[in-house]
Design an enzyme around this catalytic site. Structure first.
Site, PDB file in Angstrom:
ATOM      1  N   GLU A  58      -3.430  23.995  27.261  1.00 42.28           N
ATOM      2  CA  GLU A  58      -5.267  24.829  26.814  1.00 42.28           C
ATOM      3  C   GLU A  58      -6.052  23.859  26.571  1.00 42.28           C
ATOM      4  O   GLU A  58      -7.369  24.078  27.271  1.00 42.28           O
ATOM      5  CB  GLU A  58      -4.408  26.061  26.365  1.00 42.28           C
ATOM      6  N   GLU A 115     -13.167  21.543  31.612  1.00 45.07           N
ATOM      7  CA  GLU A 115     -13.639  22.333  32.977  1.00 45.07           C
ATOM      8  C   GLU A 115     -15.520  22.657  32.769  1.00 45.07           C
ATOM      9  O   GLU A 115     -16.216  23.044  33.808  1.00 45.07           O
ATOM     10  CB  GLU A 115     -13.491  23.776  33.624  1.00 45.07           C
ATOM     11  N   TRP A 124     -16.734  50.320  32.787  1.00 47.10           N
ATOM     12  CA  TRP A 124     -15.809  49.593  32.962  1.00 47.10           C
ATOM     13  C   TRP A 124     -13.643  50.211  31.867  1.00 47.10           C
ATOM     14  O   TRP A 124     -13.639  50.706  31.287  1.00 47.10           O
ATOM     15  CB  TRP A 124     -15.377  48.055  30.733  1.00 47.10           C
ATOM     16  N   CYS A 132     -18.559  50.179  28.280  1.00 48.52           N
ATOM     17  CA  CYS A 132     -18.818  50.776  29.274  1.00 48.52           C
ATOM     18  C   CYS A 132     -20.443  50.486  28.873  1.00 48.52           C
ATOM     19  O   CYS A 132     -20.846  50.612  27.579  1.00 48.52           O
ATOM     20  CB  CYS A 132     -18.731  52.046  29.201  1.00 48.52           C
ATOM     21  N   LYS A 153     -15.044  32.762  38.194  1.00 50.93           N
ATOM     22  CA  LYS A 153     -14.904  33.787  37.833  1.00 50.93           C
ATOM     23  C   LYS A 153     -13.080  34.081  37.933  1.00 50.93           C
ATOM     24  O   LYS A 153     -12.721  34.134  37.068  1.00 50.93           O
ATOM     25  CB  LYS A 153     -15.686  34.503  36.710  1.00 50.93           C
ATOM     26  N   LYS A 209      -9.781  23.775  28.769  1.00 49.81           N
ATOM     27  CA  LYS A 209     -10.944  24.606  28.090  1.00 49.81           C
ATOM     28  C   LYS A 209     -11.751  23.447  28.072  1.00 49.81           C
ATOM     29  O   LYS A 209     -13.358  23.253  28.353  1.00 49.81           O
ATOM     30  CB  LYS A 209     -10.920  24.820  26.941  1.00 49.81           C
ATOM     31  N   HIS A 265       6.310   6.371  27.428  1.00 50.20           N
ATOM     32  CA  HIS A 265       6.593   6.973  28.825  1.00 50.20           C
ATOM     33  C   HIS A 265       5.625   6.493  29.035  1.00 50.20           C
ATOM     34  O   HIS A 265       5.695   6.755  30.702  1.00 50.20           O
ATOM     35  CB  HIS A 265       7.746   8.567  29.429  1.00 50.20           C
ATOM     36  N   ARG A 292     -21.561  44.711  30.334  1.00 47.72           N
ATOM     37  CA  ARG A 292     -20.366  45.715  29.804  1.00 47.72           C
ATOM     38  C   ARG A 292     -19.412  46.129  30.389  1.00 47.72           C
ATOM     39  O   ARG A 292     -18.401  46.428  29.971  1.00 47.72           O
ATOM     40  CB  ARG A 292     -21.223  46.436  28.600  1.00 47.72           C
ATOM     41  N   ASN A 312     -19.572  56.081  25.855  1.00 48.97           N
ATOM     42  CA  ASN A 312     -18.460  54.173  25.864  1.00 48.97           C
ATOM     43  C   ASN A 312     -17.925  55.268  24.686  1.00 48.97           C
ATOM     44  O   ASN A 312     -18.042  55.552  23.944  1.00 48.97           O
ATOM     45  CB  ASN A 312     -19.942  53.346  25.673  1.00 48.97           C
ATOM     46  N   GLY A 313     -16.450  54.620  24.935  1.00 42.43           N
ATOM     47  CA  GLY A 313     -15.770  54.743  23.539  1.00 42.43           C
ATOM     48  C   GLY A 313     -14.345  55.275  24.805  1.00 42.43           C
ATOM     49  O   GLY A 313     -13.784  55.439  25.344  1.00 42.43           O
TER      50      GLY A 313
HETATM   51  C1  F6R Z   1     -10.223  28.701  32.545  1.00 43.15           C
HETATM   52  C2  F6R Z   1      -9.899  29.761  33.190  1.00 43.15           C
HETATM   53  C3  F6R Z   1      -9.068  29.909  34.718  1.00 43.15           C
HETATM   54  C4  F6R Z   1      -7.951  31.015  35.227  1.00 43.15           C
HETATM   55  C5  F6R Z   1      -7.903  31.275  36.308  1.00 43.15           C
HETATM   56  C6  F6R Z   1      -6.720  32.912  36.273  1.00 43.15           C
HETATM   57  O1  F6R Z   1     -10.885  28.577  31.694  1.00 43.15           O
HETATM   58  O2  F6R Z   1     -10.223  30.362  32.823  1.00 43.15           O
HETATM   59  O3  F6R Z   1      -8.332  28.694  34.677  1.00 43.15           O
HETATM   60  O4  F6R Z   1      -6.974  31.377  34.025  1.00 43.15           O
HETATM   61  O5  F6R Z   1      -8.456  31.080  37.816  1.00 43.15           O
HETATM   62  O6  F6R Z   1      -7.827  33.889  36.472  1.00 43.15           O
HETATM   63  P1  F6R Z   1      -7.092  34.923  36.028  1.00 43.15           P
HETATM   64  O7  F6R Z   1      -6.329  34.876  34.830  1.00 43.15           O
HETATM   65  O8  F6R Z   1      -8.480  35.939  36.335  1.00 43.15           O
HETATM   66  O9  F6R Z   1      -5.919  35.383  37.265  1.00 43.15           O
END
Ligand code: F6R
Length: 608
Positions: free
Chosen positions: A483, A490, A76, A2, A603, A487, A506, A27, A102-103
């Protein structure tokens, strides 16, 4: 995590605190609040949601209001869902003390019980309200002495900002959680992070662990952890606002990659006692129920969270001793699956708000399945609608590309599977102990990897002008390859595909040509020889191969070997992914992309 801010001086504390909170939103941002003195009384304004909501509320209720002293908080959530009442500051019952925190106060339940016996009542579910009421109980008329006594009573981590009614004094103190002090001609500032006060001053004191600072009569006194007066050096800093928000890192993604050792410790250690017993808060009733009734387990998620589920499949199958089915949420919700009351559905979601994942959860609940979610956001929709929630405690993840949420999701699945496996007797005590002991060592191993990132920077330069590349792996490494490819694509926009190495011949091998970059993840001993053969196959067709491995065998056939720390093979995905996170980060940087906000992405994906 937080953020807290405090101010006492000649200027308007309300403006300064709000401005500080806006800079601390990274935060935590599920709720916020402010307390200030109003003719001796403490007024509190707080609300759920972003700081804009708080600003709106203030502008209605306190337009042009002036106070020279105030404390604020952006939250948070850890104890209790995000809500108006759970937001800070928290007032004591008699309204004499206001606290921002915070904590985590570890003995808050015990303290709460004691206070309840004395007649104290609580409005919120937070550990912080316990502290304000504790101050009321300990109040001996001397503000400083009362806080000293409180500090000795609470256990855990804290940074506190505290106000007292009719007292133009501000006290702040810290243990484990960060707190800095700012000094200017027009007043004194405290904050969780320099960024909150940089606009006003660059003269900073870093409080040491256990320090307390008392601002009174245009002056301040600092006390150490033994309540003895100490001097702390005043430093002048030259940071830009931009640098400071990211703790000196160039991007949130890099900061979050580097936060992984701490985040993993947070997720693991708070659930582990000294005898290696796992206490899985939030899952008590599930674990106490008849786990044998489950005859199916689905793991459902999207993107990176789905990859975490794939890695976890193996240990979950051991735990249940039946096959575990993985599905991506957008497919699962429309599939003809076999959900019923004997089904456990494990949902994984960093944000807890992903629309497809939420819809899958609802569908499963409608059909009677038990839903356990693993999420990072307390009080998120997925957390609220699940039967049981396991929090990852990674702290806010700001960069779009998920890093610390992923590794803490992995650790969470291991913990849950180990616990279930022991209860059902499908995982032996020695296997359990071996995995737990090795999990505890992971943060230091990641820390070691992060010490030298040169190799990743040089790989990124080679990737910069490529239009495509590949990740290969077998077994658990295949999931890490998936994964890793996500990464890289994207944030670098380099078209990257992952393949199970055995599938190459294949079809996909047709894509390999002279100079194609192929990353091979090879951490599983029993599959190693086969992987070497795959490396030879692609090299024979002109590929340039980078091998991410824990084996330093001399018969390497790759072009570049990236040696990563060793751990038991089942845990290697937590370590090997760090290498590909760094490759992706530096590749994006080398291409001049917006690392934290890649094009076309958000996000939190709250649309279907
Ligand atoms: C990739 C990424 C996305 C999320 C996906 C699910 O780096 O962040 O693929 O993993 O959109 O998001 P959450 O975990 O918030 O349901």
């Amino acid at each position: 995590m937080c953020g807290i801010v405090g101010y006492i001086g000649n200027d308007n504390a309300i403006d300064i605190v709000i401005n500080g909170l806006e800079n601390l939103e990274y935060r935590g941002y599920d709720s916020s609040g402010i307390a200030f003195l109003d003719e001796g009384n403490i007024d509190v304004v707080k609300c759920v949601g972003r700081i804009n909501n708080l600003k709106e509320k203030l502008s209605k209720e306190y337009k042009n209001f002036f106070s020279n002293i105030g404390i604020g908080h952006t939250r948070w959530a850890t104890h209790g869902v995000p809500s108006d009442v759970n937001s800070h500051p928290h007032l004591s019952m008699n309204g004499k003390f206001a606290v921002v925190h915070n904590g985590i106060i570890e003995n808050y339940l015990k303290l709460k019980e004691e206070l309840e016996k004395l007649g104290f009542t609580f409005k919120s579910e937070t550990d912080t309200e316990v502290v304000s009421n504790l101050l009321e109980k300990l109040d001996d008329g001397d503000f400083l002495n009362t806080v000293f006594k409180m500090k000795k009573t609470v256990e855990g981590s804290f940074a506190f900002g505290i106000l007292k009614k009719d007292t133009n004094e501000l006290i702040a103190t810290r243990k484990e959680s960060p707190l800095v002090v700012g000094i200017s001609d027009s007043g004194f500032y405290v904050a969780s992070d320099i960024i909150a006060i940089l606009k006003y001053t660059r003269d900073i004191i870093y409080l040491e662990n256990g320090d307390l600072i008392h601002f009174k009569d245009n002056s301040y006194t600092i006390y150490d952890k033994n309540d003895k007066i100490v001097n702390r050096e005043l430093k002048h800093i030259n940071w830009s606002v931009e640098t400071a928000t990211k703790d000196g890192f160039d991007h949130f993604m890099l900061k979050e990659i580097f936060e992984q050792p701490k985040a993993i410790k947070e997720t693991l250690l708070r659930r582990l006692d000294e005898d290696n017993n796992l206490n899985l808060d939030g899952l008590e009733d599930l674990l106490d129920s008849d786990l044998k009734r489950f005859n199916k387990c689905y793991v459902v998620a999207c993107g990176t969270a789905f990859h975490a589920g794939l890695v976890g499949k193996n240990i979950l199958e051991k735990a249940f001793n039946f096959p575990v089915i993985l599905d991506i949420a957008s497919e699962f919700r429309y599939a003809d699956n076999f959900l019923d009351e004997n089904t456990l559905l494990i949902i994984i979601s960093q944000s807890g708000e992903t629309a497809d994942t939420l819809a899958a959860l609802r569908e499963a609940k409608r059909k009677g399945a038990k839903v356990l979610s693993i999420t990072n956001v307390v009080g998120s929709s997925i957390a609220r609608e699940s039967d049981n929630v396991f929090y990852t405690f990674a702290g806010p993840e700001i960069a779009v590309a998920s890093t610390k949420a992923y590794t803490t999701q992995l650790v969470s699945i291991y913990m849950i599977a180990l616990k279930i496996g022991r209860i059902l007797n499908n995982i032996s005590k020695s296997e359990y102990d071996e995995i737990i002991e090795n999990l505890k060592l992971i943060p230091d191993k990641i820390q070691l990897m992060l010490k030298d990132t040169q190799i990743y920077k040089s790989i990124a330069k080679k990737l910069k002008d490529k239009s495509n590349c590949f990740y290969l792996g077998r077994g658990l490494d295949y999931y890490t390859a998936m994964e890793s490819a996500l990464k890289l694509k994207e944030i670098s926009y380099v078209y990257t595909e992952s393949f199970a190495a055995g599938e190459l011949k294949h079809g996909p091998i047709a894509l390999i040509e002279d100079g194609t970059i192929v990353f091979v993840i090879a951490t599983q001993r029993k599959l190693y020889e086969k992987v070497i053969s795959n490396i030879k196959e692609v090299k024979a067709r002109g590929a340039k191969v980078f091998e991410i491995t824990q084996f330093d065998d001399s018969n390497c056939v790759c072009d570049v070997k990236i040696l990563i720390p060793k751990t038991i093979e089942i845990l290697m995905p937590i370590i090997s992914v760090i290498a590909s996170q760094l490759i992706a980060y530096y590749a994006s940087l080398a291409k001049g992309n917006d690392v934290d906000k890649p094009r076309n992405l958000a996000k939190s994906v709250t649309v279907e």
